[in-house]
Write a protein that holds these residues in place. Sequence first.
Motif, PDB file in Angstrom:
ATOM      1  N   LYS A  18      -3.950  61.440   7.632  1.00  0.00           N
ATOM      2  CA  LYS A  18      -2.774  60.898   8.212  1.00  0.00           C
ATOM      3  C   LYS A  18      -2.562  62.428   9.083  1.00  0.00           C
ATOM      4  CE  LYS A  18      -0.712  58.069   4.072  1.00  0.00           C
ATOM      5  NZ  LYS A  18       0.003  58.013   3.064  1.00  0.00           N
ATOM      6  N   LYS A  19      -1.569  61.712  10.232  1.00  0.00           N
ATOM      7  CA  LYS A  19      -0.920  62.880  10.845  1.00  0.00           C
ATOM      8  C   LYS A  19       0.490  62.145  11.184  1.00  0.00           C
ATOM      9  CE  LYS A  19      -1.644  65.878  15.392  1.00  0.00           C
ATOM     10  NZ  LYS A  19      -2.690  65.487  16.477  1.00  0.00           N
ATOM     11  N   LYS A  20       1.378  63.086  10.976  1.00  0.00           N
ATOM     12  CA  LYS A  20       2.250  63.320  11.208  1.00  0.00           C
ATOM     13  C   LYS A  20       3.154  63.637  12.492  1.00  0.00           C
ATOM     14  CE  LYS A  20       6.343  61.422   9.170  1.00  0.00           C
ATOM     15  NZ  LYS A  20       6.804  60.668   7.787  1.00  0.00           N
ATOM     16  N   THR A  46      10.195  58.524  13.213  1.00  0.00           N
ATOM     17  CA  THR A  46       8.706  59.613  13.148  1.00  0.00           C
ATOM     18  C   THR A  46       7.617  58.595  12.438  1.00  0.00           C
ATOM     19  OG1 THR A  46       9.933  61.036  12.714  1.00  0.00           O
ATOM     20  CG2 THR A  46       7.802  61.383  12.479  1.00  0.00           C
ATOM     21  N   THR A  94       3.356  57.704  12.043  1.00  0.00           N
ATOM     22  CA  THR A  94       2.503  58.659  11.439  1.00  0.00           C
ATOM     23  C   THR A  94       0.801  57.899  11.668  1.00  0.00           C
ATOM     24  OG1 THR A  94       3.501  59.605   9.186  1.00  0.00           O
ATOM     25  CG2 THR A  94       1.395  59.602   8.579  1.00  0.00           C
ATOM     26  N   GLU A 120      -2.963  57.215  10.862  1.00  0.00           N
ATOM     27  CA  GLU A 120      -3.561  57.381   9.912  1.00  0.00           C
ATOM     28  C   GLU A 120      -4.993  56.212   9.735  1.00  0.00           C
ATOM     29  OE1 GLU A 120      -3.419  54.539   6.193  1.00  0.00           O
ATOM     30  OE2 GLU A 120      -1.904  55.454   6.014  1.00  0.00           O
ATOM     31  N   GLN A 157       4.041  53.670  15.328  1.00  0.00           N
ATOM     32  CA  GLN A 157       3.491  54.503  14.135  1.00  0.00           C
ATOM     33  C   GLN A 157       4.553  54.614  12.804  1.00  0.00           C
ATOM     34  OE1 GLN A 157      -0.224  53.533  15.251  1.00  0.00           O
ATOM     35  NE2 GLN A 157       0.087  54.646  13.522  1.00  0.00           N
ATOM     36  N   ASP A 207       6.746  54.530  10.531  1.00  0.00           N
ATOM     37  CA  ASP A 207       6.696  54.855   8.690  1.00  0.00           C
ATOM     38  C   ASP A 207       8.095  53.879   8.238  1.00  0.00           C
ATOM     39  OD1 ASP A 207       5.193  56.625   7.951  1.00  0.00           O
ATOM     40  OD2 ASP A 207       6.404  58.412   8.915  1.00  0.00           O
TER      41      ASP A 207
END
Length: 744
Positions: free
Chosen positions: A365-367, A385, A387, A389, A735, A737
Amino acid sequence: MRKSLLVTIKKRFSLLVIGTLILSLFPGYVNSKSNDDVVSKQVLNEDGQQTTEMIDPDPLSDTKHNLQVADEKDTDGDGLTDSQETLLGTDLSSEDSDSDGLTDYIEVREYGTSPIESDSDNDGLMDAEEISLETNPFQSDSDGDMLSDYDEVHKFETDPTQSDTDHDKLSDGTEVLFYDTNPNESDEDSDGKLDGEVNRTYTLPENEWGVEGTATGTGDLPMKIVIRETPILLLQQLEAPVSFELLSLDETAHYSISIPLDNDNIDAKGEPILFKYLDGKGQLIPVENQKLNNKQKTLEAEFTGGGSFVVLPKKEWDNVTLTNKHIFKDKYKGQKFKGKAKLIGLPGFEITSEDLNSDGVLVLKKKMKGVKSKSLDNSETETITGTREARYLIDELYESDETTFLTVKAISAESGYQETILIHGWNGDSTTWGLYQDWDNDGRQAEAEQDIAMNNFTKSYYLEGDTEPYSNIDVQFISRINTYTDSGELGAWLVWSAGYTPNKDLFIFEYENDYSVRIAAGHLEDVIEELKDHNIIDGDVNLLAHSMGGLVARYYVENLDGYYNVDRLITLGTPHFGSDLAFWNSDLNRLLSELWNEDVNDGRYMLNGNRGEIAEDWTEYFGIAGVDLGFQAHEEGLEGLYFTGTGVPEDWESWDYYVRYKFQDDYPLSRVDYPVISDNVVPIDSALGSDQDWFDPLPSVLMHKRYIIFHNKYGGHSEMRKYSELRDLIVEILQGDDDGGSPD
């Protein structure tokens, strides 16, 4: 990509007067019928106070009459009454207010061009000249060859309606901008080969990694190459001194490159090696043909096709290479292993059993950085924001006394992006997004614009002139990118800057550009199923649609059970309840479209709002509207991106009404100057999924969030795609959340 634009415009794009008059007669707020003949509406008076106004519930009959019978004064005799001209902002004393060679009536009634702007697309050609040339008066580069219509006509003498004037398999832009060949001669050197069939060498563009070199190949090679940061999350976690991707949409192109190295990249043994990543396998392999130039402190290499590349000391790679000490244990079936395991062929990356989920899947995962926006009254801010994945399935397990090795295979896009499909609008195609494919979409079937040899999903051959249904996934293959002009178009930006990869996690959907929403949605359904059947996409997708494309997407989601396959739909300037510029037989006409009227086709094809059985699992809708307030938006500091998470705010019966009220104290938006709050094509209510400006409104479209762009440029219908704040927001939403929950 346009063969019959003049016919298309005449057939579909008209009647700005009608839309303007309708919305000016009742500028759009909730109403209730008091009897069969009268409708009451809550409106704002000159003092900004709410009052009741009685109107004819069917003003269209009078409006039609006004277009045909001169029952009011027509000072300039152009066919528009003075009251109509006042609403349009045209000159009552001139039949051609913008002096572009077309009367105001013809511009409004026949072509839909601006009667107050002589050059609607600002390409240097007057609207009348564009109509006579059959170019698109709303697009500066009608054929998508990277040359403006003006330059093609007056500078290069090429055909502005054909991307390849001489049919030599090189676009006019490639010939002029990159190869300095004659776009009007198909075999300039008389060698018996078309210019596009000759191998040519192209100098790679400048880039932040300092990679230099050349590419050699045929065709529009310069439009098939991008050098960028590798989008692969697995590689982004490596501490490599050099890492980049050479994105190549031509698998046969040959590359010769030079990579600069600083002293830290050259160890005592002089062993830096260029490795290429094996897509989907989590491994690096050395590039075969390479050498270290110690004098120049560069690493030089040659190879065919693009990919992601990494420079590492060879000894680091040797440490993750199998030896005869390692014994193949088994296919991985969830068994535990001791300590840290290494991935074969990928130095610097180790995992433990605890890093895997119960299915034996490694999830990376990359925020993302997040994007802030503000509410209309500046009382709130929010941050979206996303994420990224990426998921890998552990495949094989090897062990020795000292080390455990694993192999992996990707089971999702390695960029961590969810697959996204871009859908163009009315009279558009993939060039809307700054992307290109090899098929014309002016007819009932797509037509190949050139011979196509295996440059597609199924590795099939097509001859120029072949026709295929839009449900054929090869029609949807992205073959080129606008790599020369900084058009700012959203699709090209997603590739250059955001890290999306054409035909892997970024796709297009082409459909007949002026036909039926319902028919197009059926083709979209087939395309998504075919992409899944060919294992090109995995799982659910996102849809990003402009204008009419949003209706195509909604019809697929709601009426064809597409909600099973779609997580999110983002609509940009979509006429959810019609457009002011819709012609009478268009799907976009609020009065006559089968999408909104029970008396058309017995209501069988009305958008039904079905998004799934459980609200938490619904396809999420995000609506984005543009508002072009001209210079006032800039001068008064209104420019920006605003959010709201609800439907029409309580006590304010329409978005048009709400916006006028919010700004009435400091920035009055009079109905004389702004008869309709819109992006110049779609009213704000329609773009945000509200039907409240119609005399007998349907329920609003339920949306997860809504956004409004106020801008004197990017608030426009097409220009909104290029707005930097919006582009950043879209990537985060795709992307996001913030999933689930009830919309509105």
